[in-house]
Design a protein around this motif. Structure first.
Motif, PDB file in Angstrom:
ATOM      1  N   ALA A   1       5.730 -12.378 -27.324  1.00 29.06           N
ATOM      2  CA  ALA A   1       4.467 -11.736 -26.955  1.00 29.06           C
ATOM      3  C   ALA A   1       3.807 -12.484 -25.808  1.00 29.06           C
ATOM      4  O   ALA A   1       4.189 -13.612 -25.475  1.00 29.06           O
ATOM      5  N   GLY A   2       2.796 -11.827 -25.213  1.00 29.93           N
ATOM      6  CA  GLY A   2       2.207 -12.304 -23.982  1.00 29.93           C
ATOM      7  C   GLY A   2       1.526 -13.651 -23.994  1.00 29.93           C
ATOM      8  O   GLY A   2       1.701 -14.443 -23.064  1.00 29.93           O
ATOM      9  N   PRO A   3       0.689 -13.975 -25.007  1.00 33.75           N
ATOM     10  CA  PRO A   3      -0.008 -15.254 -24.965  1.00 33.75           C
ATOM     11  C   PRO A   3       0.913 -16.456 -24.816  1.00 33.75           C
ATOM     12  O   PRO A   3       0.614 -17.398 -24.069  1.00 33.75           O
TER      13      PRO A   3
ATOM     14  N   LEU B   1     -12.333  -8.929 -12.475  1.00 32.00           N
ATOM     15  CA  LEU B   1     -10.900  -8.814 -12.187  1.00 32.00           C
ATOM     16  C   LEU B   1     -10.603  -8.662 -10.698  1.00 32.00           C
ATOM     17  O   LEU B   1      -9.440  -8.474 -10.314  1.00 32.00           O
ATOM     18  N   LYS B   2     -11.616  -8.769  -9.866  1.00 34.91           N
ATOM     19  CA  LYS B   2     -11.389  -8.677  -8.430  1.00 34.91           C
ATOM     20  C   LYS B   2     -10.414  -9.772  -7.990  1.00 34.91           C
ATOM     21  O   LYS B   2     -10.621 -10.958  -8.253  1.00 34.91           O
ATOM     22  N   GLY B   3      -9.338  -9.358  -7.370  1.00 30.18           N
ATOM     23  CA  GLY B   3      -8.343 -10.318  -6.895  1.00 30.18           C
ATOM     24  C   GLY B   3      -7.180 -10.538  -7.834  1.00 30.18           C
ATOM     25  O   GLY B   3      -6.269 -11.302  -7.515  1.00 30.18           O
ATOM     26  N   ILE B   4      -7.172  -9.859  -8.984  1.00 39.14           N
ATOM     27  CA  ILE B   4      -6.071 -10.078  -9.921  1.00 39.14           C
ATOM     28  C   ILE B   4      -4.747  -9.542  -9.377  1.00 39.14           C
ATOM     29  O   ILE B   4      -3.675 -10.033  -9.713  1.00 39.14           O
ATOM     30  N   TYR B   5      -4.819  -8.534  -8.496  1.00 38.72           N
ATOM     31  CA  TYR B   5      -3.606  -7.964  -7.903  1.00 38.72           C
ATOM     32  C   TYR B   5      -3.356  -8.507  -6.494  1.00 38.72           C
ATOM     33  O   TYR B   5      -4.302  -8.711  -5.726  1.00 38.72           O
ATOM     34  N   ASP B   6      -2.094  -8.707  -6.185  1.00 38.75           N
ATOM     35  CA  ASP B   6      -1.650  -8.899  -4.809  1.00 38.75           C
ATOM     36  C   ASP B   6      -0.378  -8.064  -4.655  1.00 38.75           C
ATOM     37  O   ASP B   6       0.717  -8.495  -5.012  1.00 38.75           O
ATOM     38  N   LEU B   7      -0.570  -6.852  -4.166  1.00 33.22           N
ATOM     39  CA  LEU B   7       0.547  -5.906  -4.049  1.00 33.22           C
ATOM     40  C   LEU B   7       1.113  -5.849  -2.638  1.00 33.22           C
ATOM     41  O   LEU B   7       1.871  -4.948  -2.299  1.00 33.22           O
ATOM     42  N   THR B   8       0.758  -6.844  -1.833  1.00 32.65           N
ATOM     43  CA  THR B   8       1.198  -6.876  -0.430  1.00 32.65           C
ATOM     44  C   THR B   8       2.710  -6.823  -0.301  1.00 32.65           C
ATOM     45  O   THR B   8       3.262  -6.004   0.446  1.00 32.65           O
ATOM     46  N   VAL B   9       3.384  -7.696  -1.024  1.00 34.98           N
ATOM     47  CA  VAL B   9       4.852  -7.779  -0.910  1.00 34.98           C
ATOM     48  C   VAL B   9       5.495  -6.524  -1.491  1.00 34.98           C
ATOM     49  O   VAL B   9       6.434  -5.967  -0.903  1.00 34.98           O
ATOM     50  N   LEU B  10       5.011  -6.070  -2.625  1.00 29.21           N
ATOM     51  CA  LEU B  10       5.569  -4.862  -3.236  1.00 29.21           C
ATOM     52  C   LEU B  10       5.450  -3.671  -2.298  1.00 29.21           C
ATOM     53  O   LEU B  10       6.423  -2.924  -2.094  1.00 29.21           O
TER      54      LEU B  10
ATOM     55  N   PHE C   1      -0.171   4.715 -18.998  1.00 27.59           N
ATOM     56  CA  PHE C   1      -0.941   3.472 -19.056  1.00 27.59           C
ATOM     57  C   PHE C   1       0.018   2.309 -18.834  1.00 27.59           C
ATOM     58  O   PHE C   1       1.189   2.379 -19.199  1.00 27.59           O
ATOM     59  N   VAL C   2      -0.478   1.251 -18.239  1.00 27.17           N
ATOM     60  CA  VAL C   2       0.397   0.127 -17.961  1.00 27.17           C
ATOM     61  C   VAL C   2       0.738  -0.588 -19.269  1.00 27.17           C
ATOM     62  O   VAL C   2      -0.138  -0.908 -20.067  1.00 27.17           O
ATOM     63  N   ILE C   3       2.015  -0.796 -19.487  1.00 25.95           N
ATOM     64  CA  ILE C   3       2.459  -1.562 -20.638  1.00 25.95           C
ATOM     65  C   ILE C   3       3.134  -2.849 -20.184  1.00 25.95           C
ATOM     66  O   ILE C   3       3.130  -3.856 -20.887  1.00 25.95           O
ATOM     67  N   THR C   4       3.712  -2.827 -18.979  1.00 25.98           N
ATOM     68  CA  THR C   4       4.371  -4.031 -18.474  1.00 25.98           C
ATOM     69  C   THR C   4       4.066  -4.225 -16.996  1.00 25.98           C
ATOM     70  O   THR C   4       4.281  -3.323 -16.178  1.00 25.98           O
ATOM     71  N   ASN C   5       3.564  -5.419 -16.655  1.00 21.84           N
ATOM     72  CA  ASN C   5       3.319  -5.844 -15.279  1.00 21.84           C
ATOM     73  C   ASN C   5       4.283  -6.959 -14.892  1.00 21.84           C
ATOM     74  O   ASN C   5       4.945  -7.544 -15.754  1.00 21.84           O
ATOM     75  N   ILE C   6       4.297  -7.286 -13.628  1.00 18.23           N
ATOM     76  CA  ILE C   6       5.002  -8.476 -13.145  1.00 18.23           C
ATOM     77  C   ILE C   6       3.948  -9.445 -12.642  1.00 18.23           C
ATOM     78  O   ILE C   6       3.108  -9.087 -11.804  1.00 18.23           O
ATOM     79  N   VAL C   7       3.962 -10.672 -13.165  1.00 15.68           N
ATOM     80  CA  VAL C   7       2.997 -11.683 -12.744  1.00 15.68           C
ATOM     81  C   VAL C   7       3.730 -12.890 -12.165  1.00 15.68           C
ATOM     82  O   VAL C   7       4.908 -13.115 -12.457  1.00 15.68           O
TER      83      VAL C   7
ATOM     84  N   ALA D   1      -2.208 -10.787 -19.265  1.00 13.57           N
ATOM     85  CA  ALA D   1      -2.419 -11.013 -17.836  1.00 13.57           C
ATOM     86  C   ALA D   1      -3.909 -11.136 -17.533  1.00 13.57           C
ATOM     87  O   ALA D   1      -4.343 -12.015 -16.776  1.00 13.57           O
ATOM     88  N   ILE D   2      -4.708 -10.249 -18.135  1.00  8.82           N
ATOM     89  CA  ILE D   2      -6.161 -10.304 -17.956  1.00  8.82           C
ATOM     90  C   ILE D   2      -6.711 -11.619 -18.497  1.00  8.82           C
ATOM     91  O   ILE D   2      -7.499 -12.310 -17.832  1.00  8.82           O
ATOM     92  N   ASN D   3      -6.296 -12.001 -19.695  1.00 10.70           N
ATOM     93  CA  ASN D   3      -6.771 -13.249 -20.296  1.00 10.70           C
ATOM     94  C   ASN D   3      -6.382 -14.458 -19.457  1.00 10.70           C
ATOM     95  O   ASN D   3      -7.188 -15.364 -19.233  1.00 10.70           O
ATOM     96  N   GLY D   4      -5.122 -14.470 -19.017  1.00  5.97           N
ATOM     97  CA  GLY D   4      -4.654 -15.594 -18.208  1.00  5.97           C
ATOM     98  C   GLY D   4      -5.415 -15.726 -16.912  1.00  5.97           C
ATOM     99  O   GLY D   4      -5.718 -16.841 -16.455  1.00  5.97           O
ATOM    100  N   TYR D   5      -5.731 -14.595 -16.313  1.00 12.01           N
ATOM    101  CA  TYR D   5      -6.460 -14.598 -15.044  1.00 12.01           C
ATOM    102  C   TYR D   5      -7.901 -15.064 -15.231  1.00 12.01           C
ATOM    103  O   TYR D   5      -8.395 -15.928 -14.493  1.00 12.01           O
ATOM    104  N   THR D   6      -8.573 -14.514 -16.237  1.00 13.60           N
ATOM    105  CA  THR D   6      -9.992 -14.841 -16.420  1.00 13.60           C
ATOM    106  C   THR D   6     -10.197 -16.263 -16.930  1.00 13.60           C
ATOM    107  O   THR D   6     -11.143 -16.944 -16.517  1.00 13.60           O
ATOM    108  N   LYS D   7      -9.337 -16.718 -17.818  1.00 15.74           N
ATOM    109  CA  LYS D   7      -9.515 -18.057 -18.379  1.00 15.74           C
ATOM    110  C   LYS D   7      -9.198 -19.169 -17.378  1.00 15.74           C
ATOM    111  O   LYS D   7      -9.577 -20.322 -17.587  1.00 15.74           O
ATOM    112  N   SER D   8      -8.501 -18.830 -16.297  1.00 16.61           N
ATOM    113  CA  SER D   8      -8.267 -19.808 -15.236  1.00 16.61           C
ATOM    114  C   SER D   8      -9.211 -19.569 -14.065  1.00 16.61           C
ATOM    115  O   SER D   8      -9.000 -20.112 -12.977  1.00 16.61           O
ATOM    116  N   ALA D   9     -10.235 -18.741 -14.293  1.00 10.17           N
ATOM    117  CA  ALA D   9     -11.205 -18.393 -13.245  1.00 10.17           C
ATOM    118  C   ALA D   9     -10.506 -17.815 -12.015  1.00 10.17           C
ATOM    119  O   ALA D   9     -10.898 -18.065 -10.877  1.00 10.17           O
ATOM    120  N   GLY D  10      -9.457 -17.042 -12.258  1.00  5.14           N
ATOM    121  CA  GLY D  10      -8.744 -16.381 -11.171  1.00  5.14           C
ATOM    122  C   GLY D  10      -7.865 -17.290 -10.342  1.00  5.14           C
ATOM    123  O   GLY D  10      -7.453 -16.926  -9.239  1.00  5.14           O
TER     124      GLY D  10
END
Length: 369
Positions: free
Chosen positions: A92-94, A340-349, A243-249, A115-124
């Protein structure tokens, strides 16, 4: 911040921090994969960004079939050249976020809530979502002798994979929508949430320890094979049933230092999804073969076939649904309202998609500026 919410968050952070790195060994970290001959490194291939290896995390779930196929059919190794593609398998994710934070993996296939938890708890500052992988493939399955309708779920014991993982948040949100009260941390309330490893859930169901489960595939279909019934497909709760079930981080420092390696993994993901959608039967077999390599056991047809049908594979991260899932975590008491501003970087994709003549995808305003 209300005192109760603050207390819940401290408990949640403490619970995640307490996850031992030994979990990696239990999840098969570093295990060898029995892939096709397509994984052989081409003559004259060079290392990407000078790296000996790229460590890629994923779950032993069909909702992570892009990664399963990517390893089994050699898409990752082909793009990485002489840099080894190394698998790390999680429940699982955690626990996968813990591995990403510690540097035990570089890139991972993971659900939206961790992914949301990981991003927010590290202050992005730690991870970025760099691509999508799958939609759907999550169901509420129950014992038909004990639960005959949605209202019958009240008072029963329902399994989810792990506290704070994507299915756990989804079930807590659904329960709240029914008007039921559940303490997010303990799982106790009008319905009891039993956090259970996906590998154990089918046996727990058979033993009567749980009355049902809100789980991803193939766990849902494994329960059905043991006599459970599908009471609800989560896709029915979403607009357009997507709905998103799997992302790439990816770790942000890895992205910054090794852009070519990240591009290689993303290119392999795009190629894997393209192949999956063009060859569904072969892809299903390849994913199953990788599951067998990782766990020692392939899925029987009565589990594999219905599970596969409920999943859509897409490079689109379906970013708009991520914000909604974040709201669900807030409502469940597992998260303060996040930025969540900045959680995505889809430039390369998007660079890869554009080069291959495919439509680019949106970050729904949550991308890197």
């Amino acid at each position: 911040m209300p005192a109760t919410r603050s207390k819940l968050l401290r408990r949640g952070v403490a619970a995640l921090a307490a996850l031992p790195l030994l979990t990696l060994a239990a999840c098969g970290y570093g295990s060898e994969s029995k892939n096709d001959d397509t994984t052989k490194v081409a003559a004259g291939a060079k290392k990407i960004d000078g790296l000996d290896s790229v460590k890629i995390g994923y779950f032993g779930n069909l909702t992570h079939a892009t990664a399963l196929v990517g390893f089994q059919k050699g898409f990752f190794q082909k793009e990485l050249g002489a840099t080894a593609a190394k698998p790390a398998i999680f429940n699982a994710g955690p626990s996968e976020i813990e591995a990403l934070n510690s540097g035990s993996i570089d890139i991972g296939w993971i659900g939206p809530s961790p992914a949301i938890n990981g991003y927010t708890k590290s202050a992005g500052k730690n991870l970025k979502i760099i691509g999508g992988s799958a939609s759907g493939g999550v169901k509420l399955v129950v014992n038909p002798q004990k639960i005959k309708s949605l209202k019958d779920v009240k008072g029963k014991k329902i399994a989810t994979p792990q506290l704070g993982n994507t299915q756990d948040v989804a079930f807590l949100n659904w329960a709240a929508d029914q008007g039921w009260k559940v303490d997010a941390q303990s799982g106790k309330g009008d319905v009891t949430v039993v956090r259970t490893d996906n590998k154990i859930t089918p046996d727990a169901y058979a033993a009567g320890s749980v009355d049902g489960a809100w789980v991803p595939e193939p766990t849902a279909s494994k329960l059905v094979a043991k006599g459970a019934k599908v009471l609800l497909d989560e896709s029915s709760l979403w607009p357009d049933k997507k709905f998103v079930i799997t992302n790439i981080v990816v770790r942000q420092d890895f992205l910054k230092k090794n852009p070519k390696a990240v591009e290689a993994v993303l290119k392999a993901s795009v190629e894997a999804n393209k192949w999956i959608n063009a060859n569904p039967d072969q892809a299903k077999a390849a994913a199953n073969k990788q599951l067998e390599a990782d766990s020692g056991k392939a899925l029987p047809a009565n589990v594999l076939d219905p599970a596969w049908k409920s999943i859509q594979f897409t490079d689109d991260p379906l970013a708009a649904t991520l914000g909604t899932e974040a709201q669900h975590a807030v409502k469940a008491g597992l998260l303060d309202k996040p930025n969540l501003k900045g959680i995505y970087d889809l430039t390369v994709l998007n660079k890869i998609l554009k080069a291959s003549g495919e439509k680019t995808v949106s970050d729904a305003g949550l991308g890197t500026s």
